[in-house]
Design a protein around this motif. Structure first.
Motif, mmCIF file in Angstrom:
data_model
loop_
_atom_site.group_PDB
_atom_site.id
_atom_site.type_symbol
_atom_site.label_atom_id
_atom_site.label_comp_id
_atom_site.label_asym_id
_atom_site.label_seq_id
_atom_site.Cartn_x
_atom_site.Cartn_y
_atom_site.Cartn_z
ATOM 1 N N ASP A 32 0.864 -1.168 0.000
ATOM 2 C CA ASP A 32 0.000 0.000 0.000
ATOM 3 C C ASP A 32 0.903 1.221 0.000
ATOM 4 N N SER A 33 0.379 2.360 0.385
ATOM 5 C CA SER A 33 1.151 3.599 0.267
ATOM 6 C C SER A 33 2.339 3.671 1.209
ATOM 7 N N ASP A 56 4.251 8.301 2.711
ATOM 8 C CA ASP A 56 3.831 7.634 1.484
ATOM 9 C C ASP A 56 4.989 7.513 0.497
ATOM 10 N N ALA A 87 -2.914 1.757 -7.305
ATOM 11 C CA ALA A 87 -3.952 2.592 -6.719
ATOM 12 C C ALA A 87 -5.324 2.125 -7.177
ATOM 13 N N LYS A 145 0.043 6.409 -12.933
ATOM 14 C CA LYS A 145 -0.538 5.591 -11.869
ATOM 15 C C LYS A 145 -0.677 4.123 -12.289
#
Length: 868
Positions: free
Chosen positions: A228-229, A280, A313, A350
């Motif tokens: 994840d981030s 992040d 994302a 992204k």
């Protein structure tokens, strides 16, 4: 010299052997501990020997823990005192995931001694499948029937290259097999061991010694994957030392960030470490690892590096779109005979996670197809989505293919497709049609529909067309028709409908931005109307917004909805205020809405239509209403006028058919597109029947018994000629209908009737209009109307037409009971169906009241003329 030593990975660098057992201690139960079929083995003369049941087909095995997997050397001595065969062989497992080596689900690598080819070979075992040959040894290597002595050494480099060597004297003068393949299928191991298969005479014919597993190679950093981030999974090429691998100080990003925590991903997997950072990740990152050691003390001073992108994302609106649709696969042009859609990541930076994203048809009862948790799209990447059994048809280099369960069946003529996020939000919607091909040949099949401009993804037919690629489409690749087709048009407010007293639905010309469309302050009703307290855009296409009002609307009281601004899904915003009139509909009673025009006999290639008129002062919602005709058996052939809200305002008329474009083509000067409604199906309406109009609960609102005999008999052809209501407030019977005028093309769908007459005024009891008429169907004075207004009900009437010489010309009415007001028409035709001669005529009206015996007689003059 014999020695017993088992060293695990938690010891210092001087340890080079991870597993060593020469059985000098006289047992296999400690240092190290072997488990399995212990009763079928023994240690004799410092060797491990088989001692199993004397039964053909017996399989026995022992294993011991060992996690060495790569950058490793395996060595052992063996003697098979038998003639090897398919039923007499030994497998030495170098890497195994399960302690039970006989389990068919086991995976890993093993060396086979013997077999049908009497050889020394290396195999890979995949779960539940037959073993795969990795290195095929020289046949006949173990050819003795009583003494097959061999020492084997196997090496696997950190690059996954395998080498198999043997010395048939049992010494260390090794001869390598020629093949040195690369196989990196399995990177983890939990056990090392031996598995034997033999016939009854060979239960004690296997001996082993000098097992040594060594790893003197520092670990490598295989990859880093953003979870994840802020969490990163770091994967090494082998099992790692916990003290160094879970020390956060041994890791950093090249940006300078260091993790706040490090732990093994799971207790069973010492190859993967999960790092947690306090901020992040950037879009692109490089991880560095220093001073980490493997399970056997080999230290990588480093830095070991691994580049990784920011975490995939979750897609937002506009990120993930459908860019190609292949709904009709036959006849084949060049594409596989399988339906597919193509999805596209519009983002340039992204990585999109498709985890939980759903593809389907909102109108279908079939569950949506759901993408796997591992599915993703890189920036600017395309992917083919097809049925789960069709993946191989689209697999080729450079093309990503997904085959989720429940891939929707695509209708050739058109369908609605939706992409939804894991949380149910609509990411993309398209309602395609076979008219989008813009090519009648390609419409027949074998060609895909391609989006022209991905930056105008909200567009409909104008942004799609048939592929121009010679194969018929471009699955998984950039579209052949791609071009700039900028959408600079702001949405417009089309209409507004009151669904109930506190809900108004606004309809827009294109897809709206669902976030801005939900701002209640953008909508208002004319003062002193109720306030708009909530706005809810309606998915999946967001062309409609439901507005909740603070107080209730009053029935049939007109008001105006004003929209301050409307923004479409690519950001175009409307400028000045837009408005639409509306009112709360109320229930209709019989006669409020009537059949105003009927075309039951269209021209060749034309379509039938029925026009209805709201002659009340009410706003009436036609949702769920039906139009139909009565069949000879008494049943009704009916179709729904509108599945959704469709409000008919006072005095408004609407014409219904299966093709609005057809009516516009056949009646270009006398039809109004704004008042035409297209249905997917329509009643048959034969030449003679009764047309019926029902409300949403099946109550009859109007009916018209019609036949071709109602048409003007002087017509050369009745094809394409409609029957029009003469008086809006008159009865729905044949005497109140007449053939549409030739001057307007014989029909007026969506426009006022060419033969309409207003109800005459004044207090005269009997009048004739016009005084001169010309029955030539030109829409001007085509018939004479005898209007009557009686002083009381109960009269029966006979109306007869005589020429100037007193000869009977036409009987219009015979002893019919009349209402107090009404009319009788004469179209200039005599009783034999011929046009009467030009001249003066007398309309003799005889009234009789049966209750009192009263009789009255009137004569009215009318002139039948002709145009010159």
């Amino acid at each position: 010299m014999k020695a017993i030593l088992l060293l695990l990975c938690f010891f210092p660098l001087w340890a080079s052997a991870q597993l060593r057992d020469d059985f000098a201690d006289g047992n296999f139960t400690a240092n190290p501990a072997w488990t399995g079929d212990a009763a079928s083995f023994q240690v004799a003369t410092q060797q491990l020997q088989s001692n199993g049941p004397a039964a053909t087909g017996t399989q026995i095995a022992l294993s011991t823990p060992c996690q060495a997997s790569t950058g490793t050397v395996w060595e052992f001595w063996a003697n098979l005192k038998l003639a090897t065969s398919s039923g007499n062989l030994a497998d030495v497992w170098l890497m195994a995931t399960q302690a039970d080596l006989k389990n068919t689900n086991n995976t890993g690598y093993f060396v086979r001694l013997g077999g049908t080819a009497d050889e020394v070979s290396l195999f890979r075992k995949d779960s539940t499948r037959a073993a795969v040959l990795v290195i095929d040894g020289v046949d006949g290597t173990l050819a003795s029937t009583t003494n097959n002595l061999v020492r084997v050494r196997v090496t696997r480099t950190t690059a996954n290259r395998w080498t198999l060597e043997r010395d048939l004297t049992g010494g260390r003068t090794f001869v390598a097999e020629a093949a040195q393949p690369i196989d990196g299928t399995y990177q983890r191991s939990a056990y090392f061991g031996v598995s034997l298969l033999y016939s009854s005479a060979n239960n004690r014919a296997f001996a082993f010694d000098d097992f040594v597993v060594s790893d003197a190679t520092p670990p490598l950093l295989a990859r880093a994957i953003a979870v994840d981030s802020r969490q990163l999974d770091v994967v090494f090429n082998e099992a790692m030392d916990a003290a160094t691998a879970t020390n956060p100080a041994n890791y950093r990003l090249q940006s300078g960030a260091v993790p706040t925590a490090a732990r093994f991903f799971s207790a069973a997997n010492a190859m993967a470490v999960r790092l947690t950072f306090g901020a992040d990740f950037a879009t692109q990152n490089v991880l560095e690892a220093r001073n980490v050691a493997d399970l056997y003390g080999n230290v990588a001073a480093g830095p070991l590096t691994a580049a990784f992108a920011g975490p995939p994302a979750a897609p937002q609106v506009g990120d993930l779109i459908i860019s190609e649709i292949f709904a009709d696969e036959t006849p084949q042009v060049g594409l596989p005979l399988s339906e597919y859609v193509e999805i596209y990541n519009r983002s340039t930076t992204k990585v999109i996670s498709l985890s939980g994203v759903k593809l389907g048809k909102p109108t279908s009862t079939t569950a949506f197809a759901v993408f796997a948790d591992t599915a993703k799209l890189l920036p600017g990447q395309y992917a083919v989505v097809c049925g789960s059994t069709r993946i191989s048809q689209f697999t080729q280099p450079g093309v990503k293919v997904y085959g989720p369960t429940n891939f929707p069946s695509l209708s050739n003529g058109g369908d609605q497709l939706v992409l939804r996020a894991r949380d149910g939000r609509t990411l993309f919607e398209v309602t395609y049609s076979d008219t989008w091909y813009r090519d009648p040949k390609k419409k027949d099949g074998g060609w895909s529909l391609e989006m022209i401009d991905a930056n105008s993804f909200c567009g409909g037919a104008e942004n799609w067309t048939a592929s121009t690629d010679p194969l018929g489409g471009t699955p998984g690749k950039a579209n052949a028709v791609r071009a700039t087709l900028a959408d600079a048009t702001a949405p417009t407010l089309l209409r507004a409908v009151a669904l109930n007293a506190t809900t108004v639905r606004a309809y827009f010309s294109e897809k709206l931005d669902s976030v801005s469309a939900a701002i209640a302050g953008r909508y208002a009703l004319a003062a002193p109307g109720p306030a708009v307290v909530r706005a809810a855009p309606i998915g999946p296409d967001f062309r409609q917004v439901d507005l909740t009002l603070g107080t209730a609307l009053q029935p049939s009281r007109p008001t105006t909805l004003t929209v301050q601004t409307a923004t479409d899904c690519v950001g175009n915003a409307s400028g000045p205020l837009q408005s639409a009139a509306l009112a709360l509909p109320e229930a209709a009673v019989s006669g409020d809405v009537v059949i105003n025009e009927l075309l039951f006999n269209p021209r060749t290639g034309g379509v039938r239509f029925v026009e209805v008129l709201n002659r009340s002062s009410k706003f009436i919602n036609l949702q769920g209403w039906q139009i139909g005709n009565q069949k000879p058996d008494g049943s009704v052939d009916a179709d729904v006028l509108s599945p959704g809200p469709l409000v008919l305002t006072p005095g408004q008329l609407l014409a219904f058919s299966t093709s609005s474009s057809n009516l516009l083509a056949y009646y270009p000067a006398s039809s109004d597109a704004a008042n035409l409604v297209q249905l997917s199906s329509f009643p048959t309406f034969p030449d003679e029947s009764t047309a019926l109009l029902f409300n949403s609960v099946g109550i009859e609102i109007d009916q018209l018994a019609y036949s071709k005999n109602l048409h003007l008999s002087l017509l050369s052809s009745q094809e394409g000629v409609s029957l029009e209501r003469i008086r809006a407030n008159g009865l729905s019977n044949g005497s109140n209908f007449h053939s549409a005028a030739s001057a307007v093309g014989y029909a007026t769908p969506g426009r006022p009737n060419s033969q309409a007459q207003d109800t005459p005024g004044g207090n005269q009891e009997l009048t004739v209009t016009p005084e001169v008429f010309t029955p030539d169907d030109d829409g001007q004075q085509d018939f004479a109307t005898l209007n009557y207004q009686l002083d009381q009900p109960g009269y029966a009437a006979t109306v007869t037409v005589y020429d100037a010489l007193g000869r009977l010309t036409r009987r219009l009415v015979r002893n019919e009971t009349l209402p107090t007001t009404g009319f009788v028409q004469w179209d200039g035709v005599d009783d034999r169906g011929r046009k009467a001669a030009v001249g003066y005529y007398i309309l003799l009206v005889e009234l009789f009241r049966p209750s009192s015996g009263e009789k009255r007689e009137y004569k009215k003059t009318v002139v039948l003329g002709a145009r010159f």
